[in-house]
Design a protein around this motif. Sequence first.
Motif: not given
Length: 560
Positions: A204-206, A530-531, A534, A536, A560
């Motif tokens: 997961p991306a952080h 969070t965006s 990831n 965005h 997203s």
Amino acid sequence: MSQPFDLSLFPDLPAEVVKAFTAQQAALEAARFEAKIERAARQHEQAVVAEKEAFIIELKALIERLEGQVQNYRHTKFGPKSEKLDPAQLELALEDQETAIAETQAQIAALEERIAASEPDPEKRRPRAARKARALPESLPRVERIVEPDSIVCPCGCGDMVRIGEDRSERLDYIPARYQVIVTVRPRYACSKGRAGVVQARAPAHLLEGSWPTEALLAQIAVAKHSEHMPLNRQAVVMARHGVPIDRSVLADWMGRTGALIAPVVDHMARRLMAESSRLYVDETTAPVLDPGRGKTKTGYLWAVLRDDRGWGGAAPPGVVFHYRPGRKGEYAAEILAGFNGTIQVDAYGAYTHLATPKRTGGAPLQLAFCWAHGRRKLIKAQPTKGSPIVEAALLRIAAIYRIEDAIRGSAPDHRRAVRQDLSRPVVGEFFEWLNAQAARVSKKSDLGEAMAYMLKRQEGFRRFLDDGHIDIDSNLVENAIRSPAMNRRNALFAGHDEGGRNWARFASLIGTCKMNGVEPSAYLRDLFTSLANGHLDKNIDDLMPWAYAHGTKQVAMSS
């Protein structure tokens, strides 16, 4: 007391005498008993009266104290001194006074219960009036706790009683903060025969790769510092108390890296405000910054640029962006407002004056609309200790203008302008004519003379709201917006570096805009982080604006 007469000492007395004497003795005893009863009743009545008098004296003293506290509260909040208090100081003063008022009210209520309990006649005992019920937000989770009687067996022997209803009451509870560790496990899979490669889910991306904090924790730390005014050293103490010993320097590292990552979002929000608005509020507040070379603090500034069109029913969402600059010179105002053309609502500080001339760089000359609240405040501040009929009359005239504004707040620009032309223009004209006449009677070097000259010399800016329904009468909205950074300054004392000042400005911009749009800052920042993690930011940065989160775009942008 006389001893009773012993008839046995006189055995020869006639029966009639003995009978009469016995009756007389009985009557005397009855009289003595009645006297004793009456004396006890009088003593009890005197005690009751004395108790009631003591209650009344105590109650009068409490009521007198409460009246004094309420009067002080009103004077602090609404009186002239409120114009001289820093907004943060005013909030703290009101908080302590409200606490004192509540304590006195509780003492009065307890005394009233004691008075009611002391009333011998049950019919005269008036129950204490119940507090007005307050509804708790429906969005809060509810946990039902059912309290059953010890036994529901019916005394008549018919079995268990049947339920015929219930009473409900609600109380607000608190669950202490709880920290937890999220362990991410990514199993690896391979062909049992070794004919294919290994399969594993992507990590997961952080937002901060290689660091401990989740996006939710980063949001909590940011909001605690920039909205709830808890410096990082105090947060570190609280975290240690909950069993998480994280050093302040580590928290500072997290906030610094996060501040750099949100910079594009804040910069884009600033461009949107400038490009989509014809009228902006501008104000500035100090932001002390440590000067390492001298070991002292220097005075930096947070310049606030705010849009809020709700006063004239505009559809553009409100927002505020803070710009950190190392000073208060006019060149910083010109730099921040470069590319904007229209009207700025300001407090008549000289740094804005050159922006209204043809010499302005970065755009056409701006229209300056000055703040009537500042003019009013200067008059109040200049008022002598013994009062001034001139100041009192000026305040009444300004109040008449504000009453007209209250009636048209939220109306369309054309309607606002029409009402102002019809009702406000004559009042404003008469005010300045009257003020000019009064200024001739007062020394120009006195505080009052300077306060009147402040408004007279800037009549054009003070009158500008009359001809444009988009303009408000004052710049109170931006003053309210800079209160939060001011509170943060009071708690943190100073920023450690110019970059720290820019970090303050970025978080203050996002959190301030969230508040203006009714968005919970922690939820927004968590989803924003969070965006960003990831990617965005490269898709559609407009979806990351706080007002987009407020109006439902968050389902697209933040998921997203």
